[in-house]
Scaffold this motif. Structure first.
Motif, PDB file in Angstrom:
ATOM      1  N   PRO A 111       0.829  -1.214   0.000  1.00  0.00           N
ATOM      2  CA  PRO A 111       0.000   0.000   0.000  1.00  0.00           C
ATOM      3  C   PRO A 111       0.862   1.262   0.000  1.00  0.00           C
ATOM      4  O   PRO A 111       1.947   1.291   0.584  1.00  0.00           O
ATOM      5  CB  PRO A 111      -0.800  -0.118   1.293  1.00  0.00           C
ATOM      6  N   ASP A 113      -0.463   4.129   1.136  1.00  0.00           N
ATOM      7  CA  ASP A 113      -1.160   5.011   2.065  1.00  0.00           C
ATOM      8  C   ASP A 113      -0.159   5.837   2.877  1.00  0.00           C
ATOM      9  O   ASP A 113       0.799   5.310   3.443  1.00  0.00           O
ATOM     10  CB  ASP A 113      -2.025   4.196   3.031  1.00  0.00           C
ATOM     11  N   THR A 118      -3.470  11.742  -1.813  1.00  0.00           N
ATOM     12  CA  THR A 118      -4.245  11.204  -2.927  1.00  0.00           C
ATOM     13  C   THR A 118      -5.170  12.254  -3.540  1.00  0.00           C
ATOM     14  O   THR A 118      -5.512  12.174  -4.716  1.00  0.00           O
ATOM     15  CB  THR A 118      -5.076   9.986  -2.478  1.00  0.00           C
ATOM     16  N   GLU A 128      -8.498   4.378  -4.548  1.00  0.00           N
ATOM     17  CA  GLU A 128      -8.471   3.444  -3.439  1.00  0.00           C
ATOM     18  C   GLU A 128      -9.051   2.130  -3.942  1.00  0.00           C
ATOM     19  O   GLU A 128     -10.159   2.094  -4.482  1.00  0.00           O
ATOM     20  CB  GLU A 128      -9.282   3.988  -2.258  1.00  0.00           C
ATOM     21  N   ARG A 134      -7.818  -7.627   2.720  1.00  0.00           N
ATOM     22  CA  ARG A 134      -6.744  -6.657   2.982  1.00  0.00           C
ATOM     23  C   ARG A 134      -7.251  -5.221   3.111  1.00  0.00           C
ATOM     24  O   ARG A 134      -6.459  -4.300   3.266  1.00  0.00           O
ATOM     25  CB  ARG A 134      -5.685  -6.727   1.878  1.00  0.00           C
ATOM     26  N   THR A 136      -9.062  -1.586   1.959  1.00  0.00           N
ATOM     27  CA  THR A 136      -9.021  -0.676   0.814  1.00  0.00           C
ATOM     28  C   THR A 136      -7.791   0.222   0.927  1.00  0.00           C
ATOM     29  O   THR A 136      -7.611   0.900   1.948  1.00  0.00           O
ATOM     30  CB  THR A 136     -10.296   0.177   0.749  1.00  0.00           C
ATOM     31  N   HIS A 137      -6.970   0.235  -0.103  1.00  0.00           N
ATOM     32  CA  HIS A 137      -5.729   1.007  -0.087  1.00  0.00           C
ATOM     33  C   HIS A 137      -5.446   1.578  -1.477  1.00  0.00           C
ATOM     34  O   HIS A 137      -6.012   1.141  -2.474  1.00  0.00           O
ATOM     35  CB  HIS A 137      -4.536   0.128   0.323  1.00  0.00           C
ATOM     36  N   THR A 138      -4.543   2.554  -1.502  1.00  0.00           N
ATOM     37  CA  THR A 138      -4.020   3.067  -2.763  1.00  0.00           C
ATOM     38  C   THR A 138      -2.754   2.290  -3.099  1.00  0.00           C
ATOM     39  O   THR A 138      -1.871   2.142  -2.251  1.00  0.00           O
ATOM     40  CB  THR A 138      -3.702   4.572  -2.654  1.00  0.00           C
ATOM     41  N   TYR A 139      -2.671   1.793  -4.336  1.00  0.00           N
ATOM     42  CA  TYR A 139      -1.549   0.935  -4.700  1.00  0.00           C
ATOM     43  C   TYR A 139      -0.685   1.486  -5.828  1.00  0.00           C
ATOM     44  O   TYR A 139       0.340   0.896  -6.141  1.00  0.00           O
ATOM     45  CB  TYR A 139      -2.059  -0.447  -5.114  1.00  0.00           C
TER      46      TYR A 139
END
Length: 404
Positions: A111, A113, A118, A128, A134, A136-139
């Motif tokens: 991630p 994050d 963002t 996101e 896992r 919710t994340h920014t990848y």
């Protein structure tokens, strides 16, 4: 006064060189070994040199971290092999979110994050992503972006009526292992302008069948525009490189912002493709876009520093930045500034290049299908059924559109 003999001069030069090397080695020893970050991307040749000079060298100087860069035109295959061997690069830059979404679902991405704001990007650029088990994340985040949905021209501005003759269009489809992508760009853009961003996003995410009448209509419209089935013309398109010159007053080219320099040298301009594509619908006017996205594959702190650096609006990224806080490049001309604005400004409807956002297997089959369609337009129904068998539903923010 006697002059030193050449052999003496050579010996003196060697001694000085050794002394200098010893001093340099001593300084390096005193500083300690630098940490390194491995970076894999598709850029080679001049594109890789520009990225190194404009971006990586400044990072190395400012952070004291060496970047070991590998560029490959077979990026997907190299990354898959590295992953399978358990030796992934620290950071990888891939064209579009399709493959990255699969790696995120498999738990192979770290991630991002907290590494950048963002909100500095439209949601479709740095979304996101929900991953089962896992959260919710920014990848990923965009490093380079390009504008599509453009028709370049010289002479009189084209319209739907005047652009209809196939002989006006330049189209080169050859690009090695990825041959065909200029055709997928065109089919995608026709669907986007005719059916609108909502239907387009459903198609990209596998929720709209390839056999849907709207998708079929996009294929047939494109085929009619470029002369599918014309043996001589098709043979030229299949063997012409995507970056081949397109010269002459009255010629047209459906191609992205990377062609700006070529057309400007001829005194050319562009119009939005929505003004040229037949039967554009009431929601026409969205822009198809593409981008190279950076993702973190290891938890290495030095790699996290590189991500922070790439997201910094002050970092001099090449081409066009999608960061809303990035200042326009003062060296850009009016056309380039307008392109940059479309890629960043609020209120624009931007949608991912569909093939870049699809799973890799479907993307590759799409590339091959456009080549076949030009040769055998009568086999379209069979092709669409074959593509539909590869359809996989996914959850991806395809369009940055307040109307969705």
């Amino acid at each position: 006064m006697r002059r030193p003999r050449p052999r003496t001069l050579v010996a003196l030069a060697v001694c000085l060189a050794l002394l200098g090397a010893g001093v340099y080695a001593g300084v390096r020893w005193a500083q300690g070994p630098k940490e390194t970050v491995t970076l894999l991307a598709s850029w080679t040749g001049q594109e890789a040199e520009d990225f190194d000079e404009q971006v990586l060298q400044k990072f190395e100087d400012d952070y004291g971290i060496d970047v070991v860069y590998q560029g490959s035109s077979a990026l997907s295959q190299v990354l898959a092999a590295d992953m399978a061997a358990g030796n992934p690069p620290d950071v990888a830059v891939l064209p579009g979110p399709g493959e990255l979404l699969a790696y995120a679902d498999a738990g192979r991405l770290q991630p991002l994050d907290g590494l950048f704001e963002t909100g500095d990007y439209d949601e479709m650029w740095a979304p996101e992503v929900p991953v089962e088990g896992r959260g919710t994340h920014t990848y990923w985040l965009p490093v380079k972006t390009s504008l599509k949905s453009m028709v370049w021209y010289t002479g009189e501005k084209p319209t739907v009526e005047s652009a209809g003759a196939p002989e006006r269009w330049c189209l080169g489809l050859e690009d090695g292992a990825t041959s065909g992508w200029p055709g997928t760009d065109w089919v995608e853009d026709v669907l986007l302008q005719q059916a609108g961003p909502r239907a387009y996003a459903k198609w990209v995410n596998g929720e709209l069948a390839w056999t849907d009448p709207r998708v079929r209509k996009a294929w047939t419209t494109w085929g009619e525009m470029v002369g599918a089935g014309d043996t001589d013309r098709v043979a030229r398109m299949l063997t012409t490189g995507f970056g081949a010159p397109c010269a002459g007053t009255g010629r047209l080219e459906h191609q992205g912002s990377f062609r700006a320099g070529h057309w400007q040298r001829q005194g050319g301009e562009y119009v939005p493709s929505a003004e040229v594509i037949p039967e554009a619908g009431p929601d026409a006017g969205a822009w198809e876009v593409s981008g190279d996205l950076a993702a973190l594959l290891t938890p290495k702190e030095e790699a996290r520093e590189l991500i922070r650096y790439l997201a910094d609006p002050e970092t001099p990224l090449p081409d066009y930045s999608a960061n809303k806080k990035s200042a326009p490049d003062p060296g850009q001309d009016a056309t380039e500034r307008r392109i940059g604005g479309i890629l960043r400004e609020e209120g624009r409807t931007r949608c991912w290049d569909a093939s870049d956002a699809m799973p890799r297997t479907l993307r590759d089959a799409f590339h091959q299908a456009v080549l076949r369609h030009l040769v055998e337009p009568e086999a379209l129904e069979e092709q669409l059924r074959e593509l539909d068998q590869l359809r996989v539903e996914q959850s991806l923010r395809v369009c940055g559109d307040t109307r969705e």
